[in-house]
Enzyme design. Structure first.
Site, PDB file in Angstrom:
ATOM      1  N   ARG A   1     -17.045 -11.538 138.663  1.00 41.32           N
ATOM      2  CA  ARG A   1     -15.672 -11.417 138.155  1.00 41.32           C
ATOM      3  C   ARG A   1     -14.837 -12.629 138.558  1.00 41.32           C
ATOM      4  O   ARG A   1     -14.002 -13.117 137.810  1.00 41.32           O
ATOM      5  CB  ARG A   1     -15.047 -10.118 138.661  1.00 41.32           C
ATOM      6  CG  ARG A   1     -13.724  -9.802 137.983  1.00 41.32           C
ATOM      7  CD  ARG A   1     -13.258  -8.395 138.274  1.00 41.32           C
ATOM      8  NE  ARG A   1     -12.994  -8.197 139.686  1.00 41.32           N
ATOM      9  CZ  ARG A   1     -12.764  -7.005 140.246  1.00 41.32           C
ATOM     10  NH1 ARG A   1     -12.784  -5.915 139.507  1.00 41.32           N
ATOM     11  NH2 ARG A   1     -12.526  -6.903 141.529  1.00 41.32           N
TER      12      ARG A   1
ATOM     13  N   LYS B   1      -8.510 -11.481 137.865  1.00 37.68           N
ATOM     14  CA  LYS B   1      -7.823 -11.155 139.121  1.00 37.68           C
ATOM     15  C   LYS B   1      -7.080 -12.397 139.598  1.00 37.68           C
ATOM     16  O   LYS B   1      -7.543 -13.127 140.474  1.00 37.68           O
ATOM     17  CB  LYS B   1      -8.849 -10.649 140.140  1.00 37.68           C
ATOM     18  CG  LYS B   1      -8.256  -9.640 141.100  1.00 37.68           C
ATOM     19  CD  LYS B   1      -9.336  -8.789 141.737  1.00 37.68           C
ATOM     20  CE  LYS B   1      -8.848  -8.050 142.936  1.00 37.68           C
ATOM     21  NZ  LYS B   1      -7.756  -7.120 142.710  1.00 37.68           N
TER      22      LYS B   1
ATOM     23  N   GLU C   1      -3.434   0.554 133.061  1.00 30.22           N
ATOM     24  CA  GLU C   1      -3.855   0.779 134.443  1.00 30.22           C
ATOM     25  C   GLU C   1      -2.614   0.777 135.333  1.00 30.22           C
ATOM     26  O   GLU C   1      -1.491   0.741 134.842  1.00 30.22           O
ATOM     27  CB  GLU C   1      -4.861  -0.289 134.872  1.00 30.22           C
ATOM     28  CG  GLU C   1      -4.341  -1.715 134.837  1.00 30.22           C
ATOM     29  CD  GLU C   1      -5.360  -2.715 135.369  1.00 30.22           C
ATOM     30  OE1 GLU C   1      -6.163  -2.372 136.246  1.00 30.22           O
ATOM     31  OE2 GLU C   1      -5.324  -3.868 134.906  1.00 30.22           O
TER      32      GLU C   1
HETATM   33  N1  PLP Z   1      -7.008  -2.981 138.564  1.00 29.80           N
HETATM   34  C1  PLP Z   1      -6.304  -3.845 139.303  1.00 29.80           C
HETATM   35  C2  PLP Z   1      -5.077  -4.425 138.706  1.00 29.80           C
HETATM   36  C3  PLP Z   1      -6.736  -4.181 140.594  1.00 29.80           C
HETATM   37  O1  PLP Z   1      -6.034  -5.026 141.333  1.00 29.80           O
HETATM   38  C4  PLP Z   1      -7.902  -3.599 141.096  1.00 29.80           C
HETATM   39  C5  PLP Z   1      -8.390  -3.951 142.423  1.00 29.80           C
HETATM   40  O2  PLP Z   1      -9.253  -4.743 142.595  1.00 29.80           O
HETATM   41  C6  PLP Z   1      -8.601  -2.695 140.284  1.00 29.80           C
HETATM   42  C7  PLP Z   1      -8.128  -2.414 139.028  1.00 29.80           C
HETATM   43  C8  PLP Z   1      -9.854  -2.072 140.782  1.00 29.80           C
HETATM   44  O3  PLP Z   1     -10.926  -2.960 140.727  1.00 29.80           O
HETATM   45  P1  PLP Z   1     -12.148  -2.822 141.724  1.00 29.80           P
HETATM   46  O4  PLP Z   1     -12.688  -1.451 141.528  1.00 29.80           O
HETATM   47  O5  PLP Z   1     -13.096  -3.869 141.268  1.00 29.80           O
HETATM   48  O6  PLP Z   1     -11.623  -3.024 143.074  1.00 29.80           O
HETATM   49  C1  COI Z   2      -8.423  -3.990 145.521  1.00 31.84           C
HETATM   50  O1  COI Z   2      -8.566  -2.790 145.309  1.00 31.84           O
HETATM   51  O2  COI Z   2      -9.295  -4.685 146.032  1.00 31.84           O
HETATM   52  C2  COI Z   2      -7.227  -4.680 145.133  1.00 31.84           C
HETATM   53  O3  COI Z   2      -7.261  -5.865 145.015  1.00 31.84           O
HETATM   54  C3  COI Z   2      -6.009  -3.943 144.907  1.00 31.84           C
HETATM   55  C4  COI Z   2      -4.883  -4.566 145.649  1.00 31.84           C
HETATM   56  C5  COI Z   2      -3.660  -4.103 144.994  1.00 31.84           C
HETATM   57  C6  COI Z   2      -4.921  -4.263 147.109  1.00 31.84           C
END
Ligand code: PLP
Ligand code: COI
Length: 341
Positions: A82, A184, A220
């Site tokens: 990612r 991200k 989201e």
């Molecule tokens: N959506 C956003 C905007 C996020 O910052 C995160 C955190 O990483 C997620 C979703 C969840 O992603 P992940 O499950 O890869 O941590």
């Molecule tokens: C994560 O879940 O890793 C994120 O980056 C979310 C953040 C808002 C702490």
């Protein structure tokens, strides 16, 4: 190895400086070897690309102590993948995937005393990030970059642990159509700061963002994807080009289908149909799965039948199975668990 003297069960989701972090420089078209350092500070020129034009991307993943005492990380290869798409979108160099996983391993090993013990409720949050280092004044990408990883022990992202959340439909958007919502990038989080501060001031835990094009579909929250459960037990998650492809959400869909035998659907979800769902949860590395009890859309309240006191039954099964896999109580699918120690 002796663990640090930390009250593991009572820490929140905050930054605690640990002993070592990883740093690698990109200069003259190549990454250097990278080192672990004790220096937690970054000194930048006043005109650095990250300061002027927000050229910065990051990742988030966790390391766990398993039931049998190993330290493991959950699917770091997907964070590397990612981060590669985030880098390409912001015209930054790609940090090679194998080196990313190796650097995560080095940082966790070097800070093993900070990895919370099994059963403490805390985990080690790992934060890889990369930013434009040299000075740029015309709008253009930097040509010197730093890739770094630090880690910090954390407790639950939402205060109150697994108590269902109350969220509101935001009047602001966190992403633009064809923008950067699916990567991200720090800029997406800057976009969400006013909305989260005012949400907290008004007593809400988080914001539900709608699709920026039509404002009729669920996207989201500021830091997690949505999972819904229908009244007949199907797991539904929004599909959109402007949400972050959550690794937790992708893992949970697999768990729902392959471990729990549930039907899963990734599709557009209209705000209007949310009132018909039985359960709602926020999923992400930080959030794990946090149940939502109430969604406030201006003067309308949508109360999920799962209520305000506990997780709904399907959300609970998903939570137990995913955390069971992460903590080594349940056999993981091939390649999900990266053993560090
Ligand atoms: N959506 C956003 C905007 C996020 O910052 C995160 C955190 O990483 C997620 C979703 C969840 O992603 P992940 O499950 O890869 O941590
Ligand atoms: C994560 O879940 O890793 C994120 O980056 C979310 C953040 C808002 C702490």
């Amino acid at each position: 190895m002796d663990k640090k003297n930390i009250d593991w069960s009572n820490i929140g989701f905050g930054y605690m400086q640990t002993d070592k972090r990883y740093v690698s420089f990109f200069q003259d078209g190549a990454w250097d070897e990278g080192v672990l350092t004790e220096d937690a500070n970054v000194v930048l020129n006043e005109c650095a690309g990250v300061l002027q034009y927000a050229q910065t991307i990051f990742e988030g993943l966790k390391a766990y102590t398993t039931e049998n005492g190993h330290i493991v990380a959950f699917r770091p290869d997907l964070n590397a993948e990612r981060m590669e798409s985030s880098a390409k979108r912001l015209e930054m160099p790609v940090f090679p995937r194998e080196r990313f996983v190796d650097a995560v391993t080095q940082v966790v090993e070097a800070n093993a005393a900070y990895v919370p013990p099994y059963g403490s409720g805390a985990t080690l949050y790992i934060r890889p990030y990369m930013f434009g280092f040299n000075s740029v004044i015309g709008v253009k990408p930097a040509d010197v970059y730093q890739f770094r990883i630090f880690c910090t022990p954390v407790g639950p992202y939402f205060k109150g642990g697994v108590k269902p959340l109350t969220i509101r439909v935001s009047d602001f958007d966190r992403a633009a159509p064809h923008g950067t919502g699916n990567i991200k990038a720090g800029l997406n989080y800057a976009m969400s700061l006013h909305a989260i501060v005012t949400a907290h001031q008004e007593g809400f835990d988080e914001n539900m963002y709608l699709d920026p094009g039509t404002r009729t579909k669920v996207e989201e929250t500021g830091g997690a994807n949505f999972l819904f459960v229908t009244r007949d037990g199907k797991v539904v998650t929004p599909k959109s080009d402007s949400i972050l492809p959550s690794i937790t959400r992708r893992s949970l869909l697999h768990v729902a289908k392959e471990y729990l035998g549930l039907e899963v659907e990734e599709r557009e979800v209209y705000l209007e149909e949310v009132k018909d769902f039985a359960e709602c949860g926020l999923c992400g590395t930080a959030a794990v799965i946090s149940p939502v009890g109430k969604i406030v859309d201006h003067d309308r309240e949508i109360c999920l039948p799962s209520g305000m006191t506990q997780m709904g039954p399907v959300t609970k099964k998903l939570y137990d199975t995913l955390t069971g896999i992460q903590m080594g109580r349940i056999q993981a699918p091939e390649g999900w668990i990266h053993v560090i120690q």
